[in-house]
Design a protein around this motif. Sequence first.
Motif, PDB file in Angstrom:
ATOM      1  N   SER A  10       0.839  -1.189   0.000  1.00  0.00           N
ATOM      2  CA  SER A  10       0.000   0.000   0.000  1.00  0.00           C
ATOM      3  C   SER A  10       0.876   1.242   0.000  1.00  0.00           C
ATOM      4  O   SER A  10       2.102   1.168   0.086  1.00  0.00           O
ATOM      5  N   GLY A  11       0.229   2.389  -0.094  1.00  0.00           N
ATOM      6  CA  GLY A  11       0.946   3.656  -0.040  1.00  0.00           C
ATOM      7  C   GLY A  11       0.573   4.556  -1.196  1.00  0.00           C
ATOM      8  O   GLY A  11      -0.222   4.195  -2.068  1.00  0.00           O
ATOM      9  N   ARG A  12       1.161   5.734  -1.204  1.00  0.00           N
ATOM     10  CA  ARG A  12       0.963   6.673  -2.313  1.00  0.00           C
ATOM     11  C   ARG A  12       2.058   6.413  -3.338  1.00  0.00           C
ATOM     12  O   ARG A  12       3.158   6.937  -3.252  1.00  0.00           O
ATOM     13  N   LEU A  13       1.719   5.560  -4.286  1.00  0.00           N
ATOM     14  CA  LEU A  13       2.701   5.090  -5.250  1.00  0.00           C
ATOM     15  C   LEU A  13       2.756   6.004  -6.468  1.00  0.00           C
ATOM     16  O   LEU A  13       1.740   6.502  -6.929  1.00  0.00           O
ATOM     17  N   ASP A  14       3.931   6.186  -6.980  1.00  0.00           N
ATOM     18  CA  ASP A  14       4.131   6.907  -8.228  1.00  0.00           C
ATOM     19  C   ASP A  14       4.579   5.915  -9.294  1.00  0.00           C
ATOM     20  O   ASP A  14       3.862   5.623 -10.240  1.00  0.00           O
TER      21      ASP A  14
END
Length: 209
Positions: A87-91
Motif C-alpha cells: 500500500s501507499g501513495r505510489l508513483d
Amino acid sequence: MLPSDAPPDWTGVDIAVPAPPVRLPGISMAGFRQHVPSFTDIAMVAHPSVTLLIDLSEGEGIQYGAHGRQGHGSFVAGLLPGELRASGRLDECLQIRLEPAVATAVLGWSTDLSGRVESFADVWGRDAERNEEELRAAGSWDERFALAAGMLLRRTAHRRPVDPEVARTWRRTLSGRGRVRVDGLAGEVGWSRKHLSARFTAQLGITPK
C-alpha cells in the motif's frame, strides 16, 4: 497498513514491459506508473517466482506487510509468502520476477526466501541504494529495463548456477502443477529420490513436492 477488500483500479495505471532485446530467460519485468499518485492498497497475487518490487516513488512510497510484519520501501517476496499486501501513495515501481533457479543464480544459494518477505536492501546488499537511484533517475522504462537486466546479469557472473537436474525438476513440477511424483522426477534426471530432494532443497530452498 489499511486493509481493503476493494479490487485495485488499474484504469489510472500505465504498465510497461521490456522489448525483446531486454528479455532474459527465467526473468520477467514490468513497470507501473500511476497517472495521479494516490493511496493504493492491494493484495499481492501469489506467483511461482521470487518477486522484487523496486519502489521508484519520490514521495512516501510503498509499505508492505506479511505475517504480521511490516516494512517500507522496496522488497523481495520469496516463494509461498502467504498473505502479502502493498500500500501507499505510489508513483512508479518496477516489478521483477525470477524463476527459482534464476533467483538462486542472482541472489546466491545462501538466500532462503521461502515463505518470507524481506527488504530489498537486506537481500540485494550494498549496491541496493545505488541501484535504486540509478533506476529512479533513468529517463524511460526502456532505459530502466536495460539497467535492471545489466544489474541482474552482473550478479550472476560470479555465482555458480543451480544444477541442470534441479532446474529441470522445477520446470516439470511447475508444468505438472505439483502432481508429478518425486520418484518419477528423480528417475527422469538419473538421481535417487533422496539425492534429488537434498539438492533441490539446498539450491532452491523448497522441496520438490
